[in-house]
Design a protein around this motif. Structure first.
Motif: not given
Length: 819
Positions: A365, A372, A376
């Motif tokens: 991530q 993002d 995510n």
């Protein structure tokens, strides 16, 4: 009462007779039947049972009623039960290896983690139960070394146990590798603490099997008592080993911060990404750069801020992903090109989103300013925090973070942890066993045998002693020497002598009393003390011994020269004595003993002033900083009377000294010198023994009652002159002490003049007669001439405190408030 005692003695004799005839019954008597009368000290006890020896074997004359166990005893017995011990062994195994084995075996899906965490919660509560029961029931356990170790072991399980209730303590406390390292340090400490429990249990089981194989049956009431020395030595060795190993493990885990990849390594990367992201026009309200650029790879040298960010983002992601797909390439350039190509195929620059599978990426991530930009939080959910499966670098203030997959490293750490715990258990168990074996062989065994020989000789000085050969250690030598000394004593004393010695030892517990009664004598006692000695000690440190010994040398030589004898050195204080004939009149001059005592004090005063050695030490900057202007200063008290002369102490240490209230009074006179601000205080009894021509050089300063006495005593002082000589040799440069015409009192004349002493004597006489107003005028005249006269100021302050009005019951003396 006498008849009842005779009856009991008769019953004792009958019982002894029955015992001696009971050859067919099972008995624990010594094989030598001649020692039967010695082996049984008491035949009848309150519970109608008794023990015959210290090995625990007992002969019951009647069944004693069994006492019910208290709740604490029941709790302690429960913790020592074999079933509970077995449960604790399994709990210890689970606590040491549970999470690491769980991680090593897969790891299983994260949804099944409640199984291992539930097991750890059970282990935690079992540990807590044992800890609570031992704290309540076992004497000496609370707050002991092992109490703290068991508490640490239980606390280290808390993060794992809370995970069963889905409470991630690591995340709550801030997360990150630092917290994980602390958790692993706790596990390391747990290994060291609980390993001792396993070793102790295994040792007891081994001893039980060994005794069973040898046919040794230990009765519950007759178990051998563990040697106190052996227990203390064994515990000390075990404690030291645990501390060393535990600290080694904890430090090893903390040093891992410098070895393994952590969030710190990616913090700068995240900060650069955020700065480039902001530079291209992004913000928390606006996702992505202000201009869309999808062809930045074609113009890598472009100065466009958007391309700067895009290219940097592309490089960061490609550097950490694509290992599975591109890992087989040999050349570094080929691997790099492969990773960049994989990224380009899966990333959408128009929406700044990754279209590929996130679960297989090492970079799980990337969030910048709350957006993002690569995968995510869903891609991170499968990574555990409790076993360090993720590495997180974040900037909380701007809601930016990087999360990396650390599963390969976590599995490697699990293997290392298992091997580490096993290694520690082996090291701890081996070292504890070896240390204990050495102590048993070299110390405990020989000491026990020596004690047995001594005990045997105390009970029966003619008992047979078996000599042993061999052994080169000091304990072996001492053991052989004790046995040989015992045989020599038996030969030297003979049978009758040995019996007397044996009876004497039994009656007096083997103590030897060399003390004899003291002897009453008469003497002038002097007490001298070094002032501000505590400050000098703290400032001079090691050199304080030179300081004290230099003063002692001057004082002892002066006393010796003046027909006295130094008696005791008590740190900063010295006890001196000038012996008088037993029939001496203590109210009249006797030879010149009293004058010699006074002369010794004056001589010491002036010589300590002139000593260049003392001056160099007192000029120490630390002393002068604490006591500005300090020079060697001493106080002296002289009193005469009787005392008991004799040896004081024991066979370990004996001092020849004097015991008497008169000695105490000399010490209190010395203490009074501080209150009056003088160097020397002598009692009127000593004053009366001085020649009249020397008495004129002293002055009477007060009449008081000292602590511990109700008899008033007049106090006199000699105003010691202040000398200017820089050495002791220079002090006597113009003196010819060896000549008969040398006049000591003329050479060291008092600091005060004859006129001053006469004026002061008149003032003191008025004060003692109760004419305080006139005395006030006379003392004021004295203080005009000598403002620093301590005795005058003391009496003036005393009268001023009563408004210069004597009490109605004034009898010409006062109570000296100090000792």
């Amino acid at each position: 009462m006498q008849q009842e005692g005779d009856k009991n003695d008769h019953q004792d004799a009958m019982i002894a007779k029955k015992i001696s005839k009971g050859k067919k019954k099972k008995s624990v008597l010594d094989k030598d039947k001649k020692n039967l009368s010695v082996a049984i000290p008491d035949f009848v006890q309150k519970n109608a049972s008794f023990k015959l020896n210290k090995k625990g074997s007992a002969l019951n004359l009647a069944e004693a009623p069994k006492k019910s166990l208290t709740s604490r005893q029941l709790a302690l017995k429960f913790t020592e039960h074999k079933y509970f011990v077995t449960v604790m062994m399994f709990a210890t195994f689970g606590a040491l290896f549970g999470t690491d084995l769980w991680e090593f075996c897969g790891p299983p899906p994260i949804e099944t983690d409640f199984i291992i965490y539930s097991i750890m919660a059970v282990c935690f509560f079992v540990f807590l139960l044992e800890f609570s029961l031992l704290t309540w029931s076992k004497d000496g356990y609370s707050l002991s070394f092992f109490w703290w170790l068991d508490l640490l072991a239980a606390i280290s399980l808390l993060p794992d146990a809370l995970m069963a209730a889905q409470i991630d303590l690591i995340t709550l406390l801030g997360g990150g590798t630092s917290m994980l390292t602390i958790t692993r340090a706790g596990r390391a400490a747990r290994a060291g603490t609980r390993a001792v429990r396993i070793i102790s249990v295994l040792k007891k089981q081994y001893e039980a099997r060994r005794d069973k194989a040898k046919g040794i049956v230990k009765q519950e009431d007759g178990e051998e008592q563990e040697s106190m020395i052996g227990g203390k030595l064994g515990d000390g060795i075990t404690e030291k080993v645990i501390v060393i190993v535990t600290l080694m493990l904890i430090s090893n885990e903390l040093f891992n911060l410098l070895v393994f990849v952590t969030e710190t390594d990616f913090h700068l990367t995240l900060l650069n990404l955020e700065n480039f992201y902001i530079a291209c026009g992004a913000s928390k309200e606006h996702r992505g750069c202000s201009h869309i650029r999808t062809n930045c790879t074609a113009h890598p040298a472009s100065s466009d801020p958007t391309c700067h960010f895009n290219l940097y983002l592309r490089q960061v992601v490609a550097d950490h992903n694509g290992e599975r797909e591109c890992g087989s390439a040999v050349e570094e350039a080929t691997v790099k090109a492969c990773r960049l190509e994989l990224f380009d195929r899966s990333y959408d620059w128009t929406t700044y989103s990754f279209q590929g599978p996130c679960q297989v990426q090492q970079l799980r991530q990337l969030r910048l300013l709350g957006h993002d930009l690569f995968c995510n939080a869903d891609a991170v959910a499968s990574l555990r925090t409790i076993v360090n499966e993720r590495i997180v670098a974040e900037l909380p203030s701007s809601d930016s973070l990087l999360v990396f997959d650390n599963v390969p490293f976590a599995r490697g750490e699990a293997i290392v942890s298992i091997l580490q715990v096993c290694f520690i258990i082996v090291i701890l168990g081996t070292s504890s066993y070896l240390f204990q074996r050495d102590s048993d062989q070299l110390v405990i065994g020989p000491l026990s045998r020596m004690a047995k020989v001594v005990e045997t000789l105390l009970a029966n000085p003619l008992a047979q002693i078996e000599e042993t050969e061999g052994g080169d250690y000091e304990t072996d030598f001492v053991e052989r020497a004790i046995k040989k000394f015992g045989k020599l004593l038996q030969i030297a004393f003979g049978e009758a002598g040995s019996e007397i010695i044996g009876k004497n030892n039994m009656d007096s517990d083997g103590a030897v009393n060399p003390m004899v009664a003291g002897r009453k004598m008469q003497a002038i006692f002097g007490f001298a003390i070094i002032r501000a000695f505590t400050d000098c000690t703290e400032c001079l440190q090691e050199e304080v011994m030179l300081f004290v010994n230099t003063i002692a040398d001057i004082l002892h030589r002066s006393v010796k020269k003046e027909k006295g004898a130094p008696n005791k050195n008590i740190g900063d204080a010295f006890l001196l004595a000038w012996r008088l004939p037993d029939a001496a009149n203590l109210s009249a001059p006797h030879d010149d003993i009293a004058e010699c005592a006074l002369r010794a004090c004056v001589r010491t005063c002036v010589e300590t002033q002139a000593s260049d050695s003392l001056r160099r030490m007192t000029e120490n900057p630390k002393i002068q900083e604490r006591i500005p202007g300090y020079t060697t200063s001493m106080g002296y008290g002289l009193h005469v009377g009787w005392a008991i002369e004799g040896a004081i102490g024991s066979m370990l240490k004996i001092d020849a000294s004097y015991l008497s209230p008169n000695v105490n009074l000399a010490a209190r006179l010395e203490t009074g010198t501080n209150q009056f601000g003088v160097d020397i205080l002598i009692s009127e009894q000593v004053f009366s023994m001085i020649r009249p021509d020397v008495q004129k050089l002293l002055r009477k300063i007060d009449c008081v009652t000292m602590k511990g006495s109700t008899q008033p005593i007049a106090l006199y002082t000699y105003d010691v002159p202040r000398v200017t000589a820089n050495t002791i040799e220079e002090l006597y440069k113009e003196a010819e002490e060896e000549e008969e015409e040398f006049d000591f009192w003329d050479y060291f004349r008092p600091l005060t003049s004859t006129t001053y002493r006469k004026r002061h004597a008149d003032a003191v006489q008025l004060y003692l007669e109760g004419n305080w107003l006139e005395a006030k005028k006379s003392f004021e005249l004295c203080l005009l001439e000598w403002a620093d006269d301590g005795p005058s100021k003391v009496v003036m302050n005393f009268m001023r405190g009563r408004n210069f009005r004597p009490p109605d019951d004034w009898q010409g003396f006062r109570v000296l408030t100090s000792k």
